[in-house]
Each structure stands twice: as structure tokens, then as C-alpha cells.
Design an enzyme around this catalytic site. Structure first.
Site, PDB file in Angstrom:
ATOM      1  N   HIS A 137      76.305  42.566  82.769  1.00 10.09           N
ATOM      2  CA  HIS A 137      76.644  43.971  82.521  1.00 10.09           C
ATOM      3  C   HIS A 137      77.710  44.113  81.430  1.00 10.09           C
ATOM      4  O   HIS A 137      77.705  45.082  80.673  1.00 10.09           O
ATOM      5  CB  HIS A 137      77.117  44.626  83.823  1.00 10.09           C
ATOM      6  CG  HIS A 137      77.202  46.130  83.752  1.00 10.09           C
ATOM      7  ND1 HIS A 137      76.120  46.923  83.414  1.00 10.09           N
ATOM      8  CD2 HIS A 137      78.240  46.990  83.950  1.00 10.09           C
ATOM      9  CE1 HIS A 137      76.494  48.206  83.420  1.00 10.09           C
ATOM     10  NE2 HIS A 137      77.771  48.271  83.739  1.00 10.09           N
TER      11      HIS A 137
ATOM     12  N   ASN B 255      70.733  43.078  74.677  1.00 10.28           N
ATOM     13  CA  ASN B 255      70.599  41.619  74.798  1.00 10.28           C
ATOM     14  C   ASN B 255      69.127  41.288  74.639  1.00 10.28           C
ATOM     15  O   ASN B 255      68.279  42.161  74.824  1.00 10.28           O
ATOM     16  CB  ASN B 255      71.116  41.147  76.167  1.00 10.28           C
ATOM     17  CG  ASN B 255      70.460  41.890  77.321  1.00 10.28           C
ATOM     18  OD1 ASN B 255      70.660  43.102  77.492  1.00 10.28           O
ATOM     19  ND2 ASN B 255      69.660  41.194  78.083  1.00 10.28           N
TER      20      ASN B 255
ATOM     21  N   MET C 143      66.501  49.604  83.869  1.00 10.49           N
ATOM     22  CA  MET C 143      66.483  50.057  85.268  1.00 10.49           C
ATOM     23  C   MET C 143      66.569  51.577  85.367  1.00 10.49           C
ATOM     24  O   MET C 143      67.065  52.117  86.369  1.00 10.49           O
ATOM     25  CB  MET C 143      67.654  49.414  86.023  1.00 10.49           C
ATOM     26  CG  MET C 143      67.685  47.888  85.923  1.00 10.49           C
ATOM     27  SD  MET C 143      69.203  47.203  86.585  1.00 10.49           S
ATOM     28  CE  MET C 143      69.052  45.473  86.069  1.00 10.49           C
ATOM     29  N   SER C 144      66.085  52.273  84.354  1.00  7.25           N
ATOM     30  CA  SER C 144      66.230  53.742  84.352  1.00  7.25           C
ATOM     31  C   SER C 144      65.099  54.379  83.549  1.00  7.25           C
ATOM     32  O   SER C 144      64.073  53.766  83.310  1.00  7.25           O
ATOM     33  CB  SER C 144      67.582  54.122  83.730  1.00  7.25           C
ATOM     34  OG  SER C 144      67.586  53.805  82.357  1.00  7.25           O
TER      35      SER C 144
ATOM     36  N   ALA D 248      70.406  51.501  77.840  1.00  2.00           N
ATOM     37  CA  ALA D 248      70.623  50.143  77.359  1.00  2.00           C
ATOM     38  C   ALA D 248      69.497  49.307  77.948  1.00  2.00           C
ATOM     39  O   ALA D 248      69.160  49.474  79.117  1.00  2.00           O
ATOM     40  CB  ALA D 248      71.978  49.630  77.833  1.00  2.00           C
TER      41      ALA D 248
ATOM     42  N   SER E  99      74.110  53.356  79.933  1.00  4.06           N
ATOM     43  CA  SER E  99      75.271  52.469  80.093  1.00  4.06           C
ATOM     44  C   SER E  99      75.952  52.183  78.762  1.00  4.06           C
ATOM     45  O   SER E  99      75.309  51.772  77.800  1.00  4.06           O
ATOM     46  CB  SER E  99      74.827  51.121  80.680  1.00  4.06           C
ATOM     47  OG  SER E  99      74.283  51.298  81.950  1.00  4.06           O
TER      48      SER E  99
ATOM     49  N   HIS F 142      70.888  55.884  89.273  1.00 10.13           N
ATOM     50  CA  HIS F 142      69.795  54.908  89.294  1.00 10.13           C
ATOM     51  C   HIS F 142      69.309  54.742  90.729  1.00 10.13           C
ATOM     52  O   HIS F 142      70.088  54.863  91.678  1.00 10.13           O
ATOM     53  CB  HIS F 142      70.281  53.535  88.802  1.00 10.13           C
ATOM     54  CG  HIS F 142      70.935  53.552  87.455  1.00 10.13           C
ATOM     55  ND1 HIS F 142      72.241  53.942  87.281  1.00 10.13           N
ATOM     56  CD2 HIS F 142      70.465  53.229  86.227  1.00 10.13           C
ATOM     57  CE1 HIS F 142      72.551  53.850  85.992  1.00 10.13           C
ATOM     58  NE2 HIS F 142      71.493  53.431  85.329  1.00 10.13           N
TER      59      HIS F 142
ATOM     60  N   HIS G 179      79.467  54.525  83.385  1.00  8.64           N
ATOM     61  CA  HIS G 179      78.819  55.835  83.548  1.00  8.64           C
ATOM     62  C   HIS G 179      79.885  56.827  84.008  1.00  8.64           C
ATOM     63  O   HIS G 179      80.479  56.648  85.068  1.00  8.64           O
ATOM     64  CB  HIS G 179      77.689  55.766  84.580  1.00  8.64           C
ATOM     65  CG  HIS G 179      76.452  55.111  84.069  1.00  8.64           C
ATOM     66  ND1 HIS G 179      75.392  55.828  83.556  1.00  8.64           N
ATOM     67  CD2 HIS G 179      76.111  53.819  83.959  1.00  8.64           C
ATOM     68  CE1 HIS G 179      74.447  54.986  83.177  1.00  8.64           C
ATOM     69  NE2 HIS G 179      74.853  53.767  83.418  1.00  8.64           N
TER      70      HIS G 179
ATOM     71  N   TYR H  37      68.741  52.006  92.194  1.00 11.53           N
ATOM     72  CA  TYR H  37      69.412  50.884  92.867  1.00 11.53           C
ATOM     73  C   TYR H  37      70.748  51.273  93.499  1.00 11.53           C
ATOM     74  O   TYR H  37      71.292  50.547  94.319  1.00 11.53           O
ATOM     75  CB  TYR H  37      69.601  49.685  91.915  1.00 11.53           C
ATOM     76  CG  TYR H  37      70.470  49.928  90.697  1.00 11.53           C
ATOM     77  CD1 TYR H  37      71.862  50.041  90.802  1.00 11.53           C
ATOM     78  CD2 TYR H  37      69.912  50.029  89.439  1.00 11.53           C
ATOM     79  CE1 TYR H  37      72.658  50.258  89.695  1.00 11.53           C
ATOM     80  CE2 TYR H  37      70.697  50.246  88.323  1.00 11.53           C
ATOM     81  CZ  TYR H  37      72.077  50.358  88.449  1.00 11.53           C
ATOM     82  OH  TYR H  37      72.852  50.581  87.351  1.00 11.53           O
ATOM     83  N   GLU H  38      71.279  52.439  93.103  1.00 17.11           N
ATOM     84  CA  GLU H  38      72.536  52.886  93.707  1.00 17.11           C
ATOM     85  C   GLU H  38      72.313  53.428  95.125  1.00 17.11           C
ATOM     86  O   GLU H  38      73.273  53.689  95.842  1.00 17.11           O
ATOM     87  CB  GLU H  38      73.181  53.959  92.841  1.00 17.11           C
ATOM     88  CG  GLU H  38      73.652  53.419  91.494  1.00 17.11           C
ATOM     89  CD  GLU H  38      74.134  54.525  90.581  1.00 17.11           C
ATOM     90  OE1 GLU H  38      75.268  54.982  90.772  1.00 17.11           O
ATOM     91  OE2 GLU H  38      73.370  54.939  89.687  1.00 17.11           O
TER      92      GLU H  38
HETATM   93  N1  HPA Z   1      67.538  43.671  82.052  1.00 22.20           N
HETATM   94  C1  HPA Z   1      67.473  44.839  82.704  1.00 22.20           C
HETATM   95  N2  HPA Z   1      68.171  45.897  82.366  1.00 22.20           N
HETATM   96  C2  HPA Z   1      68.965  45.804  81.300  1.00 22.20           C
HETATM   97  C3  HPA Z   1      69.084  44.607  80.571  1.00 22.20           C
HETATM   98  C4  HPA Z   1      68.333  43.486  80.969  1.00 22.20           C
HETATM   99  O1  HPA Z   1      68.385  42.413  80.369  1.00 22.20           O
HETATM  100  N3  HPA Z   1      69.956  44.833  79.554  1.00 22.20           N
HETATM  101  C5  HPA Z   1      70.355  46.126  79.684  1.00 22.20           C
HETATM  102  N4  HPA Z   1      69.752  46.716  80.741  1.00 22.20           N
END
Ligand code: HPA
Length: 279
Positions: A254, A241, A217-218, A116, A33, A86, A64, A88-89
Site C-alpha cells: 500500500h 506498480n 479493488m474498486s 490506483a 488511493s 470499498h 482516503h 473489503y472494508e
Molecule cells: N493489486 C490490486 N490493487 C492495487 C494494486 C495491485 O497491485 N496496486 C494498486 N491497487
């Protein structure tokens, strides 16, 4: 969407790609991402939209791009996934792993996977790079594994080892490239959640407690597919983050993940190019 992919189905993806290019990639790159601009350094690029490749998952997430590039990065023939699918998609785990198997069939020897991620380790700062040294397959423990289903012996064994999945020699090259570039970096453990909801503060405290340094998530399904078929793997997380695990702390979103990409893209590019030059 299939639950499992046979070699015959995978060969259909390969044949469609081969109608566009004869390039034999040495390295496959997956961009996470906000990291699409990493592909700008690829020269003599040929683009193939994911839609044009049978069975390829089409990414539906903002940030993406959804295309495959073939070209050269500092003289190394590469194929780059600008965008990924992903779980989740709505894709099956087998489908999330499919592009990696296609990379292998096209001749790749190595996968460089980026993402990310949210920092769990409280010494991490947004914009830091984490060289993944190991992962916790939390969703795999719950049954979500890209290798579920009939084993394709042509790729690898039924029960593949995940020891040193992130090759120590490649991690060392990444560390050296980060040091040379003055890039703040760590070696850490990545944990994969299914998403798409972000973690609760209690989730964050749990994930930290079980030994994870960053969450996303990947990546984990792709790395499992890659190790199964013998690809060498380097994994890089861009920390977008940092998660405090307290109710009063700002929640991840996001937009901040995409914004951190601006800082992370040149850093990850420096590391990746440093590694490629040192291969
Ligand atoms: N949590 C899950 N996935 C992420 C995060 C997060 O804080 N930041 C970027 N991808």
C-alpha cells in the site's frame, strides 16, 4: 448498513447534502488511493464530511480522506468524493454504489472515476495512466453486484447493458488531453477483485491470461451503478506498480501505491481538466 437502499433512504442522503449546498454538479468525481490532492484545484469548495450524510459509507483506508466537496473545476460545477468505500472494508455492494446514485439525484450527468491499480500488462510502467476502455467484473461473476436486490426503476432497467460503459467519446477526449500533456498513457481493461489481500503470482498470471491490463479493488461497482442510472462514465487508472506474476518479484504494497500517487496526481489532474474543458 442496509443490503439494499430504497429511493426514500437515498433521498435522506440528498436532503442532508442540500442543507449544505444548492450547487447542481454537472460532473461527479471519485478520487482513489493517494489521489486526494486532485481536489486542490476545485474552487469555491464546500466540504461535507461523509459522517454528516446519512447512509454514506465512511472510508476507513489510509490515503482516503472521507469528505465530499462541491465547487468548480475550470468552470464546471463538480462534486468530488475525496475517498471512497470499498467492499473489503465491510460495506455491502449497494452501499459502495450509493454515492453514485446520490450524485445522479443531485443532478450530475457524468462520473469521472479514478483509482490506483496494479499493472498486469507488461508494457505498463509505474506512473502511467490507463484510460479504462472496458472492465472485467470478476467479483460480479461471483455474485457481488451493486444492483442486486429490488430494481429501482426510476434509475434504470433491471438488466442494464454494460456495452461501451466507458464512453468512447470521453476516452478519446482523455487520450487527446494525455497526448497534449505528454503523459504516458494506454487504453486498457480494468479487472476488479474484492481484496484486501493482494494477488498471488498465480492470480496475476490468470488475470493477464483472461485479458485484463490492470487490477484493483474498486471502480467496477461504482461504474455499474452509474451506467444503470444513465451517467456518462470516464474511468482513469493510475498505474502504481507493475505485477510480474513471479514468486521472486517484489510484492505490491500500500505504501508504494500511495507514493505513486505523487507522480500520478498532476498527470490525472491534467487529463481530467483537459476533458472538462473540452466537454
Ligand atoms: N493489486 C490490486 N490493487 C492495487 C494494486 C495491485 O497491485 N496496486 C494498486 N491497487
Amino acid at each position: 448498513m442496509a443490503e439494499y437502499y430504497t429511493m426514500a433512504l437515498l433521498q435522506e442522503s440528498v436532503a442532508a447534502i442540500r442543507r449544505h449546498t444548492e450547487i447542481v454538479p454537472r460532473v461527479g468525481l471519485i478520487l482513489g488511493s493517494g489521489l486526494n490532492p486532485l481536489a486542490e484545484a476545485v474552487t469555491r469548495a464546500i466540504e461535507i464530511p461523509f459522517e454528516a450524510i446519512p447512509h454514506f459509507p465512511v472510508s476507513t483506508v489510509v490515503g482516503h480522506q472521507g469528505r465530499l466537496l462541491f465547487g468548480e473545476l475550470d468552470g464546471t460545477p463538480v462534486m468530488v468524493m475525496q475517498g471512497r468505500a470499498h467492499y473489503y472494508e465491510g460495506y455491502s455492494m449497494a452501499q459502495v454504489g450509493l454515492p453514485v446514485r446520490v450524485m445522479r439525484l443531485l443532478g450530475a450527468e457524468m462520473l469521472i472515476v479514478t483509482n490506483a491499480a496494479g499493472g498486469l500488462n507488461l508494457t505498463y510502467r509505474p506512473g502511467d495512466v490507463m484510460v479504462i476502455c472496458d472492465h472485467i467484473n470478476l467479483i460480479g461473476m461471483a455474485g457481488l453486484n451493486p444492483l442486486r436486490g429490488p430494481n429501482l426503476e426510476e434509475f434504470g432497467p433491471r438488466f442494464p447493458s454494460m456495452n461501451a460503459a466507458y464512453e468512447p467519446a470521453l476516452r478519446e477526449l482523455a487520450r487527446e488531453a494525455a497526448l497534449a500533456g505528454g503523459i504516458p498513457h494506454h487504453q486498457g481493461v480494468y479487472i476488479c477483485l474484492a481484496g484486501p489481500s493482494f494477488e498471488t503470482p498465480a492470480d496475476v498470471r490468470f488475470l493477464r491470461l483472461i485479458g485484463a491490463d490492470a487490477v484493483g479493488m474498486s471502480t467496477v461497482p461504482e461504474v455499474i451503478a452509474a451506467r444503470h442510472c444513465g451517467l456518462r462514465v470516464l474511468g482513469l487508472s493510475g498505474i502504481s506498480n507493475v505485477l510480474m506474476g513471479e514468486e521472486g518479484a517484489p510484492a505490491p504494497n500500500h505504501e508504494e501505491v500511495l507514493a505513486a500517487g505523487t507522480l500520478l496526481v498532476p498527470r490525472l489532474a491534467t487529463i481530467i481538466r483537459g476533458v472538462l474543458r473540452a466537454l
